[in-house]
Design a protein around this motif. Structure first.
Motif, PDB file in Angstrom:
ATOM      1  N   LEU A 173       0.840  -1.189   0.000  1.00 25.14           N
ATOM      2  CA  LEU A 173       0.000   0.000   0.000  1.00 25.14           C
ATOM      3  C   LEU A 173       0.879   1.245   0.000  1.00 25.14           C
ATOM      4  O   LEU A 173       1.990   1.231   0.541  1.00 25.14           O
ATOM      5  CB  LEU A 173      -0.910   0.012   1.232  1.00 25.14           C
ATOM      6  CG  LEU A 173      -1.827  -1.203   1.417  1.00 25.14           C
ATOM      7  CD1 LEU A 173      -2.639  -1.052   2.699  1.00 25.14           C
ATOM      8  CD2 LEU A 173      -2.749  -1.380   0.222  1.00 25.14           C
ATOM      9  N   PRO A 174       0.408   2.343  -0.568  1.00 23.57           N
ATOM     10  CA  PRO A 174       1.220   3.564  -0.607  1.00 23.57           C
ATOM     11  C   PRO A 174       1.347   4.201   0.773  1.00 23.57           C
ATOM     12  O   PRO A 174       0.539   3.950   1.677  1.00 23.57           O
ATOM     13  CB  PRO A 174       0.443   4.466  -1.570  1.00 23.57           C
ATOM     14  CG  PRO A 174      -0.966   3.975  -1.499  1.00 23.57           C
ATOM     15  CD  PRO A 174      -0.873   2.495  -1.276  1.00 23.57           C
ATOM     16  N   SER A 175       2.359   5.039   0.934  1.00 23.92           N
ATOM     17  CA  SER A 175       2.549   5.769   2.187  1.00 23.92           C
ATOM     18  C   SER A 175       1.305   6.591   2.497  1.00 23.92           C
ATOM     19  O   SER A 175       0.715   7.207   1.609  1.00 23.92           O
ATOM     20  CB  SER A 175       3.763   6.691   2.076  1.00 23.92           C
ATOM     21  OG  SER A 175       4.929   5.951   1.793  1.00 23.92           O
ATOM     22  N   GLY A 176       0.908   6.586   3.756  1.00 26.43           N
ATOM     23  CA  GLY A 176      -0.255   7.360   4.174  1.00 26.43           C
ATOM     24  C   GLY A 176      -1.571   6.632   4.067  1.00 26.43           C
ATOM     25  O   GLY A 176      -2.582   7.087   4.611  1.00 26.43           O
ATOM     26  N   ALA A 177      -1.608   5.483   3.385  1.00 25.34           N
ATOM     27  CA  ALA A 177      -2.855   4.732   3.235  1.00 25.34           C
ATOM     28  C   ALA A 177      -3.263   4.116   4.569  1.00 25.34           C
ATOM     29  O   ALA A 177      -2.420   3.711   5.367  1.00 25.34           O
ATOM     30  CB  ALA A 177      -2.699   3.643   2.184  1.00 25.34           C
ATOM     31  N   VAL A 178      -4.565   4.048   4.819  1.00 19.64           N
ATOM     32  CA  VAL A 178      -5.092   3.379   6.009  1.00 19.64           C
ATOM     33  C   VAL A 178      -6.039   2.255   5.600  1.00 19.64           C
ATOM     34  O   VAL A 178      -6.902   1.839   6.373  1.00 19.64           O
ATOM     35  CB  VAL A 178      -5.802   4.369   6.951  1.00 19.64           C
ATOM     36  CG1 VAL A 178      -4.797   5.313   7.586  1.00 19.64           C
ATOM     37  CG2 VAL A 178      -6.884   5.144   6.209  1.00 19.64           C
ATOM     38  N   GLY A 179      -5.866   1.769   4.388  1.00 19.26           N
ATOM     39  CA  GLY A 179      -6.685   0.669   3.912  1.00 19.26           C
ATOM     40  C   GLY A 179      -6.383   0.360   2.462  1.00 19.26           C
ATOM     41  O   GLY A 179      -5.635   1.079   1.790  1.00 19.26           O
TER      42      GLY A 179
END
Length: 239
Positions: A173-179
């Motif tokens: 998942l990309p940086s900053g993603a929460v899902g």
């Protein structure tokens, strides 16, 4: 078949492992791999150290030598462990190990060998899975939503899945993603079902984790220092 072949290869490798006494090896000839792990909302941290001389030779510390770890106000001497031919050093840092805390691995050697007092890494932000829910039954033919709580961070997060009837896999998942979402059919069976065989179901583990990379003491030949924050859920995977 690839899953079974991997297990056989791992068994062959472990069978060839050996252990050498540290007194016969200079620190400059040792590869050190250190890992500290924080899980979900658990306050403490699990720590592990592995010392090797070559690929399959593990190093056992002798009298007057120890692997000491500190984090915040907590500290511990790691205990020797051997399993399936692998020699390692394990322990736990109690107390609240918060994100941003520096963890230090300190190899203390006898007077005839160089110590390696400062391999360090900083703990990343913790995370806590909120989806899938505990006890979920999910079809491999459908997308699977993954969500977690976390403070903001620049580190990327990885979703990993494993289980007795499936192939291991992961999604970055990309940086900053929460899902994110595990795509339909991305979770694959370890073996192709026979014609007419009923649907295959088993308990699998979904883990989200992120890692921070630290700095090893220059006295070592090589190695890694890693801090990992992780959260896991078990669910039933069906066809």
């Amino acid at each position: 078949m690839r899953f079974i072949a991997g297990l056989l290869a791992a068994a062959l490798i472990l069978t060839g492992c050996s252990t050498a006494d540290a007194k016969d090896i200079r620190t400059s000839g040792i590869r050190a791999d250190f890992v500290v792990t924080v899980k979900d909302r658990s306050r403490g941290a699990d720590v592990r150290g592995t010392l090797r001389a070559g690929t399959l030779t593990y190093v056992k510390l002798g009298d007057g030598e120890s692997l000491h770890v500190t984090g915040g106000t907590a500290s511990t001497d790691l205990r020797h462990s051997k399993s399936l031919g692998v020699t390692s050093y394990l322990g736990r840092l109690d107390g609240e190990q918060r994100a941003g805390t520096e963890i230090t691995f300190d190899l203390r050697r006898d007077s005839e060998n160089q110590s390696a007092p400062r391999s360090t890494v900083v703990l990343p932000e913790r995370l806590q899975l909120t989806a899938p829910a505990i006890g979920t039954t999910a079809s491999r033919k459908s997308p699977l939503a993954v969500r977690f709580d976390s403070a903001p961070t620049d580190l990327p997060t990885t979703v990993h899945w494993s289980g007795p009837c499936i192939q291991d896999g992961e999604l970055r998942l990309p940086s900053g993603a929460v899902g994110g979402q595990i795509p339909a059919n991305a979770i694959r069976l370890a073996a192709t079902p026979s014609p007419g065989q009923p649907g295959v179901a088993c308990t699998i583990k979904v883990k989200v984790f992120r890692q921070a990379i630290g700095v090893r003491d220059p006295a070592f030949k090589d190695g890694t220092v890693i801090a990992e924050a992780q959260s896991t859920r078990e669910l039933t995977s069906i066809s």
